[in-house]
Each structure stands twice: as structure tokens, then as C-alpha cells.
Enzyme design. Structure first.
Site, short mmCIF file in Angstrom:
data_model
loop_
_atom_site.label_atom_id
_atom_site.label_comp_id
_atom_site.label_asym_id
_atom_site.label_seq_id
_atom_site.Cartn_x
_atom_site.Cartn_y
_atom_site.Cartn_z
N LYS A 80 68.46 -18.72 91.33
CA LYS A 80 69.12 -19.31 92.28
C LYS A 80 69.87 -18.52 93.34
CE LYS A 80 66.85 -22.73 92.70
NZ LYS A 80 66.01 -23.69 93.52
C1 PLP Z 1 66.26 -23.48 85.75
C2 PLP Z 1 65.58 -23.94 86.90
N1 PLP Z 1 64.31 -23.59 86.82
C3 PLP Z 1 63.48 -23.62 87.97
C4 PLP Z 1 63.56 -24.02 89.09
C5 PLP Z 1 62.85 -24.11 90.07
O1 PLP Z 1 62.75 -23.48 91.20
P1 PLP Z 1 62.61 -23.52 92.79
O2 PLP Z 1 63.48 -24.55 93.05
O3 PLP Z 1 62.60 -22.21 93.40
O4 PLP Z 1 61.00 -24.02 92.82
C6 PLP Z 1 64.94 -24.36 89.17
C7 PLP Z 1 65.40 -24.89 90.59
O5 PLP Z 1 66.72 -25.51 90.77
C8 PLP Z 1 66.01 -24.06 88.15
O6 PLP Z 1 67.39 -24.55 88.39
#
Ligand code: PLP
Length: 366
Positions: free
Chosen positions: A42
Site C-alpha cells: 500500500k
Molecule cells: C494485505 C493486503 N492484501 C491485498 C490487498 C488488496 O489490494 P488492493 O486494495 O490493491 O486490491 C490489500 C488491500 O488493502 C491488503 O492490505
């Protein structure tokens, strides 16, 4: 010399998993995002959105960042706010772990816990509407708005996707990642379908989330899932989708700590399980890049706590072969996810998406 912690965002390694991946299968490469300074993928979207907002005059010195996040994005913003001198308000919910709350506070962020559930049984909509309301009330504030801001996926198009293509040895056959706001899956799939259309794109969601259609139900995997299909994700780019159960995600993440010495969170456990499945159907010339979106430290009290696992009714020990068998038995949720897309254009109005997001999106689209 590095002049700011923020310069260390990105350029994460691709790591093989020799103890879990057999030599006669496709080779799995983990893109290990824990090495970002905020500890997760993030950081990439957060720094990109903040710096674009600064360039466009939407965010002024000493301003306040207001965001809805159950964990990683909020932590990234809190870190960036500390480094750049912004006040940060993060709206979390009761599912947010005490480790994440502590991290937010250690970077000096103000935390608001939203306890009202939305009509999907989650907290996304109630958190977002309160964040939008606060942004209207607080002067000199900016809403990064990871859910509706198209700069989120653009960040991954420009950084994560390019790194994968530049650093992956030939031949990249499959790309796998988890989805919530669709930032990573949306941006990376767009890049790969443009520059390497032969790469198969697989999205991984939680059982109970409806990004790829189906019925909404509660689930425990943090950071994954949503009650609708996010605007950052163009489903036409997605070849296949899996939905993974809570227990499968949690025990796979635990197995990778024991078997490979790689700490990861449950969303990455879900992706890693799908990667093991895909590898079993490919040859050693094929490469499968699987995003590992964060590390495991922030889940010490849940995922890596035997008592907590037992309270959820999850097993605590699974051997390597059992994980491989579980992977083998997975079936895709959909081989044409676009057919079951669940876009909700009405939400832009009902959640009162901020003018800054609408302005940024019109500039990104042009
Ligand atoms: C640990 C984790 N994996 C996957 C995701 C999914 O990513 P995205 O929000 O870019 O779809 C997030 C999003 O908060 C996350 O914190």
C-alpha cells in the site's frame, strides 16, 4: 545516501520458494512487498496519490489526510504523513487488529473506529461515508480515497507492473494477486494486457466477498474483498478468479512461515495457495509471479497465535504435502469474471465521493 524514508518505497524482490515448489512444475516467484518501509504494497499507491495531489494543488502544506482503511493503506498514509508533516485521520473498524492500531498510533495518526455495519455486512460503506463527511467539515483536508480514486491503480501500472516485467526472468506465464480496492490487480493487469497480453491474469478474493459476483457473507481475511466490483479494476483484463476460504488462507500463510521462512499475511496466503495450484499445471520454463502484499508481524496476535486460530475453529498445523494437496483441489470460481462484474456506479453519489476524486479521475481518464 537516501534523503527520505519515502525514497525506499518500491523495487521489492522476486523470491523463489524451493521447499514448496517442485522442480518439474512452473516456477513460483513471490513479489515480496513487506520490504516497503510501511511494511506493505500500500505504500506505493499512498505515495503516488499524495504526490499527485501535491503537484495538482489539492493537498497543501500542513494539510490533513482522511482515509478509510482497515490497515495497510492507513499505515502507509500515517508513515507518509509523519515524513511530510501532514495530520492523518484513519477510519478503521472493529476487525482492525490491535497491532495495526498500534502502528497507526506510533506514526502519530488519529484513529476513529467505525462500528456501524453496512448492508453488505462489512464496514466499507459506513467508513467511506464518514470519511467523506469529515473531509467536507475539516479545512485544508484531502481524501486519498483508495476505493474510488483511479490514481490507485495508476500507481501500480507505473511502478509494480513495470518492476515485474523488468525483473521477471523469461517467461512470465501467470500473474496472481488478491483484490479489494482493485488497485494492484487493476493497474498490473492493464499493464500486462498492454505489453504482454499472453500472460494469464488471476484475481484472488475471499469467499463471502462479491467482487467477482456471488452472495455476500462475512469473512475473516483482512485486506481483501469488497461488497461490489471496484472502479479501479477492469474485469475484461482478468482471465480467471478464485475465492479462498478463511481457513485455507490462514493455514497457507502459516505454512509458508514454517516451510520457507517467509512471513506473510492471510491475503497473501490465499494467493500463494492459488500459485501452488497453477504451478502444478505448468512446466519449469513458466514463471508465475504471485504478489505477497505484506509481512506477518502485523498478524502475530491472530494468524500466528494458536489460541486465536483454535477459537476460529481453524487447524494450526498442516504439513507441506497437505498444503500442496489442498492447492491441487482448488477450483476456479470463474473463468470469465467480467460476466459476473458487480459495478455500482450509484455508490459514487450515495457515498458522496469527494470532488477531488472526481476531478482526479477525469484527469486520469483523459
Ligand atoms: C494485505 C493486503 N492484501 C491485498 C490487498 C488488496 O489490494 P488492493 O486494495 O490493491 O486490491 C490489500 C488491500 O488493502 C491488503 O492490505
Amino acid at each position: 545516501m537516501i534523503t527520505s524514508i519515502l525514497e525506499t518505497i518500491g523495487n521489492t524482490p522476486l523470491i523463489t520458494i524451493p521447499n514448496s515448489n517442485k522442480a518439474n512444475e512452473g516456477q513460483v516467484l513471490f513479489k515480496y512487498e513487506r520490504y516497503n518501509p510501511g511494511g506493505s504494497i500500500k505504500d506505493r499507491a499512498a505515495i503516488y496519490i499524495i504526490e499527485e495531489a501535491e503537484k495538482r494543488g489539492l493537498l497543501k502544506p500542513g494539510g490533513t489526510l482522511i482515509e478509510s482503511s482497515s490497515g495497510n493503506f492507513g499505515i502507509s498514509l500515517a508513515m507518509i504523513g509523519a515524513a511530510k508533516g501532514y495530520h492523518v485521520i484513519v477510519l478503521v473498524d472493529p476487525k482492525t487488529t490491535s497491532a495495526n492500531l498500534a502502528l497507526l498510533k506510533c506514526f502519530g495518526a488519529e484513529v476513529i473506529v467505525v462500528t456501524e455495519q453496512d448492508d453488505c455486512g462489512s464496514y466499507h460503506k459506513t467508513r467511506i461515508s464518514l470519511a467523506n463527511k469529515l473531509a467536507k467539515e475539516i479545512k485544508n483536508s484531502f481524501r486519498p480515497d483508495q476505493c474510488f480514486n483511479l490514481l490507485n491503480s495508476e500507481a501500480h501500472y507505473k511502478s509494480t507492473a513495470k518492476e515485474i516485467m523488468d525483473n521477471c526472468p523469461k517467461k512470465l506465464t501467470t500473474f496472481i494477486t488478491a483484490v479489494s480496492t482493485g488497485g494492484q490487480l487493476g493497474g498490473i493487469s492493464k499493464y500486462l494486457k498492454t505489453f504482454a497480453p499472453e500472460v494469464q491474469i488471476i484475481g484472488v478474493d475471499a469467499e463471502g466477498s462479491v467482487i467477482f459476483g456471488g452472495n455476500a457473507d462475512s469473512y475473516r481475511i483482512p485486506g481483501i474483498g469488497l461488497g461490489w466490483t471496484p472502479v479501479n479494476l477492469n474485469m475484461e483484463y482478468i482471465d480467471c478468479a478464485y475465492k479462498i476460504s478463511d481457513e485455507q488462507a490462514f493455514i497457507t500463510a502459516r505454512a509458508f512461515a514454517r516451510n520457507e521462512g517467509i512471513l506473510m499475511g492471510p491475503s497473501s496466503g490465499a494467493c500463494a495457495l492459488v500459485a501452488l495450484k497453477v504451478a502444478q499445471h505448468l512446466t519449469p520454463e513458466d514463471r508465475i509471479v504471485c504478489m505477497i502484499s505484506d509481512g506477518g508481524e502485523r498478524y502475530i496476535q491472530t494468524l500466528f497465535n494458536d489460541e486465536w486460530m483454535e477459537q476460529q475453529g481453524f487447524v494450526t498445523k498442516v504439513d507441506r504435502e497437505a498444503i500442496r494437496t489442498m492447492a491441487q483441489q482448488l477450483q476456479p470460481w470463474s473463468r470469465h469474471p467480467a460476466a459476473s462484474a458487480n459495478y455500482r456506479t450509484d455508490l459514487m453519489d450515495s457515498l458522496e465521493v469527494p470532488d477531488s476524486t472526481i476531478q482526479l479521475n477525469s484527469e486520469v481518464r483523459n
